[in-house]
Design an enzyme around this catalytic site. Structure first.
Site, PDB file in Angstrom:
ATOM      1  N   GLU A 299       0.824  -1.205   0.000  1.00  0.00           N
ATOM      2  CA  GLU A 299       0.000   0.000   0.000  1.00  0.00           C
ATOM      3  C   GLU A 299       0.860   1.258   0.000  1.00  0.00           C
ATOM      4  OE1 GLU A 299      -3.208   1.610  -0.540  1.00  0.00           O
ATOM      5  OE2 GLU A 299      -3.880   0.009   0.796  1.00  0.00           O
ATOM      6  N   ASP A 303       1.265   4.047  -3.080  1.00  0.00           N
ATOM      7  CA  ASP A 303       0.871   5.451  -2.887  1.00  0.00           C
ATOM      8  C   ASP A 303       2.023   6.404  -3.164  1.00  0.00           C
ATOM      9  OD1 ASP A 303      -1.564   4.460  -2.153  1.00  0.00           O
ATOM     10  OD2 ASP A 303      -1.384   4.920  -0.028  1.00  0.00           O
ATOM     11  N   SER A 517      -7.002   2.028  -4.104  1.00  0.00           N
ATOM     12  CA  SER A 517      -5.754   2.520  -3.508  1.00  0.00           C
ATOM     13  C   SER A 517      -4.861   3.152  -4.562  1.00  0.00           C
ATOM     14  CB  SER A 517      -4.989   1.366  -2.854  1.00  0.00           C
ATOM     15  OG  SER A 517      -5.444   1.125  -1.559  1.00  0.00           O
ATOM     16  N   ASP A 562     -15.616  10.957 -19.602  1.00  0.00           N
ATOM     17  CA  ASP A 562     -16.826  10.313 -19.097  1.00  0.00           C
ATOM     18  C   ASP A 562     -16.753   8.805 -19.326  1.00  0.00           C
ATOM     19  OD1 ASP A 562     -19.305  10.023 -18.011  1.00  0.00           O
ATOM     20  OD2 ASP A 562     -20.417  10.857 -19.715  1.00  0.00           O
ATOM     21  N   ILE A 563     -16.989   8.040 -18.288  1.00  0.00           N
ATOM     22  CA  ILE A 563     -16.947   6.576 -18.357  1.00  0.00           C
ATOM     23  C   ILE A 563     -18.396   6.073 -18.420  1.00  0.00           C
ATOM     24  CG2 ILE A 563     -16.041   4.465 -17.335  1.00  0.00           C
ATOM     25  CD1 ILE A 563     -13.919   6.613 -18.062  1.00  0.00           C
ATOM     26  N   GLY A 581     -22.509  11.348 -18.026  1.00  0.00           N
ATOM     27  CA  GLY A 581     -22.502  12.284 -16.911  1.00  0.00           C
ATOM     28  C   GLY A 581     -22.114  11.584 -15.625  1.00  0.00           C
ATOM     29  N   ASP A 583     -22.179   9.294 -12.396  1.00  0.00           N
ATOM     30  CA  ASP A 583     -22.818   8.039 -11.993  1.00  0.00           C
ATOM     31  C   ASP A 583     -22.163   7.535 -10.717  1.00  0.00           C
ATOM     32  OD1 ASP A 583     -20.540   6.131 -12.739  1.00  0.00           O
ATOM     33  OD2 ASP A 583     -20.957   7.015 -14.695  1.00  0.00           O
TER      34      ASP A 583
END
Length: 611
Positions: A299, A303, A517, A562-563, A581, A583
């Site tokens: 982790e 990061d 993450s 936009d996905i 838009g 979601d």
């Protein structure tokens, strides 16, 4: 600093007794123990716990008003962030609260010089043995265990206060908080051995919004810093390297250590210009950053390597906060400090110049966090936002679930004793004062199935997302998941970023890792680049992002990719679908840095400030 003012209460020390008020204790807070926690035994009476007493903040509504004004691109005060002193003054309790709580503590033999006060005086911190805490709070503490996370806590499910103190104390912890604070990396998609590159000769992928309109074909199987800069239209932008005061940071918990040798390998592999550079390590409450290679944290490495790789040469900080399960309380165990997140917040709020962008990849199920605690922590985020700090959080890796559903039924249950099926929101992602980041995968991008998203059962929907979220709900078929979520709650995520197959170095070897993450430090990296562009022009940092994000989503939607493909299953359902838009899977989508930079590199983003 706040921490340096605390004193350990010497056990057995007697202080001149004050006359005790004649009063009746009534219950202040009571919870059902979350699923998975089992009561083991009474807590040892001599075990020392650190009690944090939150005093009411009567002027918080005024602080919130300031926060929205300085964060709203429609407002003439946009960007006029408050100082530390101004924020501290706005969250200070009434003097009567301080006096009455001090008197109460002294009546229990606690000396005034052993009470720690936060800079704003809105928290009182004491260290007391369990036996005394039980007497003060008219309760019984027990040792509780959580087998799935190998955690143990000293907690109670209910506590009481004298009637006259109820209006002067918001909460006391640790009491009813059963947290399994965890990293937001998917257990399915993490730490896979890196695969040989078989795509180097393949033609690039056409992505109109990307830098040059193309992305390397290899990015479909392995995500690198170069992939992200291509995909998110940031190729060629070079930060000022701190000359403008810009900084970025990530937080580390649960003994997740960021390894410098691994970072060097990562830089040699992906950011050659950064070789022989590193980041500042700041310890909170004795947090360590062990450099033994075998102690490197997946982790922490993820990061730091990506957040700092994207933003190099921006000055970077890794905050390491002490506290890790398993915690086995007994007479010989050190003080219970199993709430490291609150300790970090208290620390960072005491800093005069915190980094402008901070990413966190940890969280918990909202329903395991008592409302009083969640609200107070959320308000601490508001204080940082008012001071010009942008906070990004992973949205979670359980889809619409909690990431830990019942293995037999794959359902998720309420924590109110009814055991009813319910979508499980994540916290702090559900707090309206932070930016929650969901996940995508592949090029062109689609939503990744584990992307945490949904609606808070605790926080109401903030005004900044009313239009976008209402439009999403209006498109749902009537009765969709009725009773499984709160349609009036704060909706999340706000945005998203790639979250799968990130190539990092761990214990000297390349591995692929995923989860939201990865999404949070990635999005934070591009926010930091936007801050860099603004600061280089003498403009203030972006601060609390959400009002601006939702304004851009409405006015300049091309600033986000936009996905519209994918969903986030969980709790025995397909979850929500991605759509045009905003979601509840990917928010407004992923960043188009080039377009966003055009929007925010002026004093009045979008030209929306009203005269």
């Amino acid at each position: 600093m706040f921490l340096s003012s605390w004193f350990v209460l010497a056990l057995g020390t007697l202080v001149g007794a004050l006359p005790k008020r004649e009063c009746v204790h009534t219950v202040k807070e009571s919870v059902n123990p979350p699923r998975g926690w089992a009561k083991v035994q009474p807590a040892p009476a001599d075990h020392v716990i650190e009690l944090r007493i939150g005093l009411p903040q009567p002027n918080f509504a005024t602080l919130e008003k300031h926060l929205y004004e300085v964060s709203d691109p429609y407002h003439e005060r946009y960007g006029a962030h408050l100082s530390k002193e101004e924020v501290d003054a706005l969250v200070a309790p009434h003097p009567d609260s301080i006096d009455l709580v001090t008197e109460w503590l002294m009546s229990h033999g606690i000396s005034e010089d052993s009470m720690g006060l936060s800079p704003a005086q809105d928290w009182v911190v004491i260290k007391v043995p369990v036996g005394l805490a039980e007497k003060m709070l008219n309760t019984e503490y027990h040792v509780w265990s959580h087998e799935a996370s190998n955690s143990s806590l000293v907690r109670t499910t209910t506590y009481s206060l004298p009637d006259y103190l109820h209006e002067h104390i918001d909460l006391i912890q640790p009491t009813t908080l059963f947290s399994t604070w965890r990293g937001m990396k998917s257990t399915i998609h993490s730490s896979q051995p890196a695969k040989p590159d078989t795509m180097s000769s393949a033609p690039p992928i056409k992505v109109p919004s990307a830098s040059g309109g193309e992305v390397d074909a290899s990015c479909n199987t392995t995500i690198t810093v170069s992939c992200l800069k291509q995909l998110y239209n940031a190729v060629g932008f070079t930060p000022a390297g701190g000359k403008n005061g810009n900084q970025i940071a990530v937080t580390g918990y649960l003994e997740q250590f960021a390894n410098i040798a691994d970072l060097e390998l990562f830089y040699a592999d992906q950011v050659p210009a950064a070789v022989n550079t590193s980041f500042e390590v700041i310890s909170v409450n004795g947090g360590e950053n062990n450099q033994t290679l075998s102690e490197a944290g997946d982790e922490a490495n993820l990061d730091t390597q990506f957040a700092f790789g994207i933003t190099f040469p921006t000055p970077a900080t890794f905050f390491t906060t002490a506290g890790s399960p398993p915690f086995i309380p007994d007479i010989g165990t050190p003080t219970d400090t199993n709430e490291p997140y609150l300790q970090w917040l208290e620390f960072i709020l005491d800093q005069r110049d915190p980094p402008q962008t901070i990413s966190t990849s940890y969280g918990d199920d909202e329903q395991t966090v008592p409302p009083s605690f969640a609200t107070r922590v959320c308000n601490l985020f508001a204080q940082l936002g008012a001071r010009g700090v942008s906070l990004t959080f992973s949205s979670g890796d359980g889809g619409v679930g909690d990431g830990d559903p019942d293995p037999a039924t794959q359902e998720c249950f309420t924590n109110d004793g009814r055991n009813a099926t319910r979508f499980i929101a994540g916290f702090p992602a559900s707090c309206p004062f932070v930016t929650a980041v969901g996940g995508t995968t592949f090029v062109p991008e689609v939503a990744i199935s584990f992307s945490g998203g949904g609606f808070s059962d605790l926080f109401p929907r903030p005004s900044y997302q009313e239009k976008a979220v209402t439009a999403f709900l209006d498109e749902l078929a009537p009765g969709t998941y009725e009773g499984l979520f709160n349609p009036n709650g704060r909706a999340f995520p706000d945005v998203s970023a790639q979250s799968n197959n990130f190539r990092i170095f761990l214990e000297g070897e390349p591995v692929l890792i995923g989860g939201t993450s990865a999404s949070s430090p990635t999005f934070a990296g591009f926010v930091s680049l936007l801050n860099d562009a603004r600061l280089s022009k003498g403009l203030p940092p972006l601060g609390f992002l959400n009002p601006l994000i939702y304004a851009i989503g409405a006015e300049e939607p091309s600033a986000f990719n936009d996905i519209t493909v994918g969903n986030n299953p969980g709790c025995g359902t397909p979850g929500f679908n991605s759509s045009v838009g905003w979601d509840a899977v990917t928010g407004f989508g992923t960043p188009n840095f080039g377009k966003l930079k055009e929007v925010v590199s002026v004093k009045n983003p979008l030209g929306l400030v009203q005269s």
